[in-house]
Every structure is written in C-alpha cells, then in structure tokens.
Write an enzyme that holds these catalytic residues in place. Structure first.
Site, short mmCIF file in Angstrom:
data_model
loop_
_atom_site.label_atom_id
_atom_site.label_comp_id
_atom_site.label_asym_id
_atom_site.label_seq_id
_atom_site.Cartn_x
_atom_site.Cartn_y
_atom_site.Cartn_z
N HIS A 1 0.82 -1.21 0.00
CA HIS A 1 0.00 0.00 0.00
C HIS A 1 0.86 1.27 0.00
CE1 HIS A 1 -3.64 2.25 0.28
NE2 HIS A 1 -4.38 1.25 0.72
N ASP B 1 -11.01 5.50 -6.24
CA ASP B 1 -10.81 4.42 -5.27
C ASP B 1 -11.48 3.20 -5.88
OD1 ASP B 1 -10.17 2.92 -3.10
OD2 ASP B 1 -11.35 4.07 -1.64
N GLU C 1 -2.41 -0.66 -6.21
CA GLU C 1 -2.36 -1.87 -5.38
C GLU C 1 -2.77 -3.10 -6.19
OE1 GLU C 1 -4.83 -0.94 -1.81
OE2 GLU C 1 -4.89 1.03 -2.79
#
Length: 393
Positions: free
Chosen positions: A213, A285, A358
C-alpha cells in the site's frame, strides 16, 4: 529543490550544531531519505522493530520497517540526478504504531485480505465466516488496526538488496479461519526495480489476498496534490462500487468515462468530474480489471500501469500477476483531523496528494464466485507478485 532534500539539509545542519554543542558527540547517521534509524528502534508486541535499508548501485534506496512490513521511504534519482523520496509516510515508529491519533496504511504489506469484504462476511465451503468489521459494516484490509499492517514481522535482511519478512497468523485472527504462515519479500534490483513477492501456506482452508500500500507522488513534493501525475492503466474494464466502496458485481467498460486511462493523461484532468463513481469516492478508489490477466493467468512481464511526474521526470511502470489493480487517489488525506497530522519532515498532506497502485484480486471477491477466488487450501501455496520499475522519461 525537492521538499525532502531541503528539509534533509536542515536536519544535517542541526545535527552538526548539536554535535558541536555536545562536545563532539556523534551525529545520527541518516538514510539518504533523511530518516534516523534510531527513531524506529524499539520493541512492539514483545518483538524487536527496526528500520532496514535496501539499496542498489544506482542511488536507489528503500527503507522498510518490520512493523507492518511498511515501506517508509523510496528514493530514486530525478531527471537532474537528485535523490527523490516518492512515497508518503512518517519519520518515526511512534506515529506508525499510534493507531488512534495517526491511523495509516502507509507502505504496508496488507493481509490477510486487502481491500473490502461486504458485511465482513462470506461463505467458505459449508461455513459462513464472520470477520471483524472495521470500516462501517465491512471488513477492510484484514481488520485494520489488528490486521497485518499493525503486526510485527520477523525480519531477515539478505545482503544490501533483499528483505524477507515472515508472519504467523493464528487461526481465528479477526475471524479468518486457518493458521497461516506468510512471507513478504522486498528486493531492489540494479535496474531500479522494487520487486515484491507474497507467499503463504495454511493448515485449513482460508482466503488470502495480499498487496503493498505505497502512496506515490513521483514529484517528491508532498505539499501539493498529485494532479499533474500522468497515469496509465492497461484495463478495458473496471468494477463499479457503491457509496461504501463495495463492488456492485458489475464489470463495466471504461470507454467514454473518467475511468479510461488506456491513453495516459494527468489525474487532475478527471478527478473532479461529475461521474457518479468519482463523486461517490471524491476521487479514484476503484478496481481496474487488467488486460494483462487472461485465461486465469496474469502476465507480469507486461506493463499493467504506469505513473509519471513531469516535474521530476520520474517514470514508474508496474507489473503484476494479479487480475486487478486498485487505483486510490488519497481521497481521505488532508480531510478533517487528517489535515493537522505532521508526517515525514514535518509536512502535512493535502487531499489527493498521492496515487496508490495496489495489485489484488477484486474487492469482495469471496462474495462473487464468478470472479477469481482468493481461496487457499492446505495443499497449496499462495503466490502473488508485483514489481515497480523506475526510470527517467
């Protein structure tokens, strides 16, 4: 001049003055990124915590703490040859461990399950598994403050360029079945690649989905949003999510939407659009379905994503064997109480200061059997790989 470099010069001057005033007492030996390893030397959970430094022959330096397997700094040369720290974080272990006043997942090796699981619940075999809920009604990053990002790994540094981190997770930890032994390996190569592998074994059927992360800002200036960072994602589709960031189950085309990064463009071009997915997350996101994953297999020799800073000239290419990449634009940075938290070199971060890339299986995949599953059986070995190559463009 990069922010961290000017701060580092100040730190160096202060250290010399202190040394002179103390009658010749030795100044702290700082890393290239300006970190004092002594500020990471402590005991947590009855285990020794330290700062480990990996480096190559080209001036690349990666500093990692075995608390959460966190990358604290990542230094590469910019277009002028200046060493530039390109990841967010703290400059001391106290703030990483203070989950109440400075909660973060900065640079962590996330486990057991990266990203979200709806209602913290899924079916495994004949059992309904209930996980700890730490993100409203959902489970995020394996349980957040009690997930692997806040556990101390056993560390073994191999030469200048390899760090092996091992964790043994008890059966029932945060509700996850099975005792798991997991190994994260960080390696710095001489062609400026940060290579990461995750391996794991279990004594009982369970799920696992690990990632790193890091929060990247390739300009090295963490006082400004990363709007000028040029992003490329090799993905024709993405998985839309609801207002709690849980996938709806759909797979949609990026065509004609702000989710289309197949042609590289600045993040700021679309991050404030009125597209519902952008509005829900106040930025990016989202999970992107990588074109590099076909027929049940990921090709980690192909670029799946890239990021570029026109200010520094630093170019980063990403490779992975996983089917998805979560693009997160630091939407919670600099918001509310977060705006007052001081990070590395005394900097407070603004909203959208960074981009996370990620590698992962799709979020909430245990509740979507049509997607690649994160199930790990006792006779199997989990393996996940991601690599980030740095160069000048």
């Amino acid at each position: 001049m990069k922010v961290f470099r000017s701060t580092l010069m100040g730190i160096g001057v202060a250290a010399l003055m202190f040394s002179a005033c103390a009658g010749g007492q030795k100044a702290p030996q700082l890393t290239v990124s300006g970190l004092d390893p002594a500020k990471f030397d402590t005991t947590i959970q009855a285990k020794r915590v330290k700062l480990f430094t990996l480096k190559n022959k080209n001036g690349m330096e990666v500093c990692i703490t075995n608390y959460g397997g966190r990358i604290v700094s990542l230094v590469v040369p910019d277009k002028d040859g200046n060493p530039t720290d390109v990841v967010l974080g703290f400059d001391n272990i106290a703030q990483y461990a203070d989950t109440l006043n400075s909660p973060s997942d900065y640079g962590s090796s996330v486990g057991r399950y990266a990203n979200r699981i709806k209602n913290g619940q899924f079916i495994l075999g004949n059992d309904t598994i209930q996980l700890k809920k730490n993100d409203g009604p959902n489970c995020l990053h394996g349980g957040g403050n009690t997930g692997w990002m806040h556990q101390v790994y056993d560390a073994e540094q191999i030469g200048d360029s390899v760090l092996k981190l091992t964790i043994v997770a008890a059966a029932g930890e945060n509700g996850f079945p099975g005792k798991v032994m997991a190994v994260t390996t960080y390696k710095v190569t001489n062609d400026n690649i940060l290579d990461m592998t995750w391996e794991a074994e279990t004594d009982k059927q369970t799920i696992i989905n690990q990632t790193n992360h890091n929060y990247y800002n390739l300009s090295g200036d963490f006082t400004q949003p990363a709007y000028d960072q040029v992003l490329y994602v090799n993905a024709d589709n993405f998985t839309p999510s609801d207002k709690l960031y849980i996938p709806t189950g759909e797979i949609k085309s990026v065509e004609g939407t702000p989710m289309d990064f197949r042609t590289p463009h600045a993040v700021g071009d679309s991050i404030n659009s009125d597209f519902d997915q952008i509005q829900n997350a106040t930025g990016y996101d989202h999970n992107f379905c990588l074109n590099t994953f076909k027929d049940g297999k990921g090709d980690d020799t192909q670029v799946c994503a890239s990021l570029y800073s026109p200010k520094s000239g630093i170019f980063m290419e990403m490779f992975t064997n996983e089917p998805g990449v979560q693009v997160y634009s630091g939407n919670f940075q600099g918001v509310g109480a977060d705006a007052t938290i001081s990070r590395k070199h005394g900097i407070t971060y603004p909203k959208h200061v960074s981009i996370c890339l990620e590698s992962q299986k799709y979020p909430d995949s245990p509740n979507h059997p049509e997607w690649l599953q994160p199930t790990l059986n006792p006779d199997e070995k989990y393996y996940s790989h991601a690599a980030y190559k740095f160069s000048i463009k």
